[in-house]
Design an enzyme around this catalytic site. Structure first.
Site, PDB file in Angstrom:
ATOM      1  N   ASP A 285       0.872  -1.180   0.000  1.00 48.57           N
ATOM      2  CA  ASP A 285       0.000   0.000   0.000  1.00 48.57           C
ATOM      3  C   ASP A 285       0.902   1.221   0.000  1.00 48.57           C
ATOM      4  OD1 ASP A 285      -2.368   1.605   0.264  1.00 48.57           O
ATOM      5  OD2 ASP A 285      -1.933   1.840   2.389  1.00 48.57           O
ATOM      6  N   SER A 286       0.306   2.383  -0.266  1.00 47.73           N
ATOM      7  CA  SER A 286       1.066   3.625  -0.189  1.00 47.73           C
ATOM      8  C   SER A 286       1.571   3.869   1.233  1.00 47.73           C
ATOM      9  CB  SER A 286       0.178   4.793  -0.616  1.00 47.73           C
ATOM     10  OG  SER A 286      -0.960   4.834   0.221  1.00 47.73           O
TER      11      SER A 286
ATOM     12  N   CYS B 275      -4.440  -1.367  -1.987  1.00 50.51           N
ATOM     13  CA  CYS B 275      -4.532   0.074  -2.172  1.00 50.51           C
ATOM     14  C   CYS B 275      -5.540   0.332  -3.287  1.00 50.51           C
ATOM     15  CB  CYS B 275      -3.148   0.603  -2.573  1.00 50.51           C
ATOM     16  SG  CYS B 275      -3.120   2.352  -2.968  1.00 50.51           S
TER      17      CYS B 275
ATOM     18  N   GLU C 134      -3.819   8.553   9.069  1.00 51.56           N
ATOM     19  CA  GLU C 134      -2.374   8.362   9.281  1.00 51.56           C
ATOM     20  C   GLU C 134      -1.888   9.174  10.491  1.00 51.56           C
ATOM     21  OE1 GLU C 134       0.443   6.949   7.030  1.00 51.56           O
ATOM     22  OE2 GLU C 134      -0.982   5.734   5.909  1.00 51.56           O
TER      23      GLU C 134
ATOM     24  N   HIS D  85      -7.555   2.746   3.816  1.00 52.46           N
ATOM     25  CA  HIS D  85      -7.440   3.473   5.081  1.00 52.46           C
ATOM     26  C   HIS D  85      -8.806   3.624   5.774  1.00 52.46           C
ATOM     27  CE1 HIS D  85      -3.481   4.740   3.629  1.00 52.46           C
ATOM     28  NE2 HIS D  85      -3.245   5.294   4.809  1.00 52.46           N
TER      29      HIS D  85
ATOM     30  N   CYS E  58     -10.973   2.928  -0.288  1.00 54.45           N
ATOM     31  CA  CYS E  58      -9.578   3.157   0.093  1.00 54.45           C
ATOM     32  C   CYS E  58      -9.334   2.335   1.353  1.00 54.45           C
ATOM     33  CB  CYS E  58      -9.362   4.637   0.367  1.00 54.45           C
ATOM     34  SG  CYS E  58      -7.800   5.031   1.190  1.00 54.45           S
TER      35      CYS E  58
END
Ligand code: DGL
Length: 276
Positions: A10-11, A73, A155, A191, A189
């Protein structure tokens, strides 16, 4: 039977939501996770940059001798094509993105045919979910919304259900979804599942949330079995986990713990991703 590890990337740390599902489904598999923490976010970047970064991520995982790659991702999956077609020249192993399994699950879950998609700017701009859902059923009505503030909030650890900043941000982004009357909402996404409780509170009980990381992990598990790639180990053996990041390893464990819901088990190493 194949005892090589599964590669997940993932990023940043969002893909850990998929890693967690995969590790629970496949406790005996070795898993290598790469989080491109030095270059997160991907979702606000151009398609060319995302493709360049994803190619390096794939090359790195392949250097670790993985047997399958899961792009955990939504952003990368949206530029990759459902089976990684755009990375076809580079891929030496099967590739799984979040797009196809997530779209299929949403199409099955909806009762009123109105599906919402939340994702990064790049995911929504790509129209990937709209195309995938239309291919499954052209009668579905799809409403898409990019949510650029969600990744930095997650994040940065603004993830408690009572957090007023997160709550206000969620309310703002979800207004059009509520107005559209969607009964199924894709968290496009990886996240976003971390703030799913807030999203759920704002949308209300009648709306089913689809966790793209979970759907991708399930698909990956089925594909390993289908291709005869499941590891052969003693029943009680636990697979090894190795995490790589492209920025500071210090601090990874505490933030990763939020995503995993438990302390990180496994080694954490730095990788200079520009070398790939
Ligand atoms: N977790 C990522 C996704 O699923 C991307 C977040 C980002 O780098 O913008 O889209």
């Amino acid at each position: 039977m194949d005892n090589r590890p599964v590669g997940v990337f993932d990023s940043g740390l969002g893909g850990l939501t998929a890693f967690k599902e995969l590790a629970a489904l496949l406790p005996q598999e070795d898993i290598v996770y790469f989080g491109d923490t030095g270059r997160v976010p991907y979702g606000s970047r151009s398609r060319d940059t995302i493709v360049k970064y994803a190619r390096q991520d794939i090359a790195f995982l392949q250097s670790k001798n993985v047997k399958m790659i899961l792009a955990a991702c939504g952003t990368v999956s949206s530029v990759a094509g459902p089976a990684g077609e755009h990375f076809g020249d580079l891929l030496q192993v099967p590739f799984v993105g979040v797009l196809r399994p997530t779209a299929r699950e949403a199409a099955t879950a909806t009762r009123n045919g109105r599906i919402g998609v939340l994702g990064t700017a790049a995911t929504i701009r790509s129209g990937s979910y709209q195309k995938e859902l239309a291919a499954i059923n052209p009668d579905l009505q799809v409403f898409a919304q990019d949510c650029p503030l969600f990744v930095p909030l997650v994040e940065s650890g603004f993830v408690q259900p009572g957090d007023p900043i997160t709550r206000l941000t969620v309310e703002r982004y979800l207004e059009p979804m509520k107005a559209a009357g969607v009964d199924t909402l894709i968290l496009g996404c990886t996240h976003y599942p971390i703030i799913a409780p807030v999203i759920s509170q704002v949308m209300g009980d009648g709306v089913t949330l689809i966790n793209s990381g979970r759907e991708a992990a399930r698909f990956c598990t089925a594909l390993l079995a289908e291709k005869g790639l499941v590891a052969h180990r003693d029943r009680k053996a636990r697979g090894a986990r190795h995490f790589y990041v492209s920025d500071r390893t210090e601090g990874f464990s505490s933030i990763a713990g939020i995503f995993l819901g438990e302390d990180v088990q496994g080694e954490v190493s730095y990788v200079d991703i520009d070398r790939y």
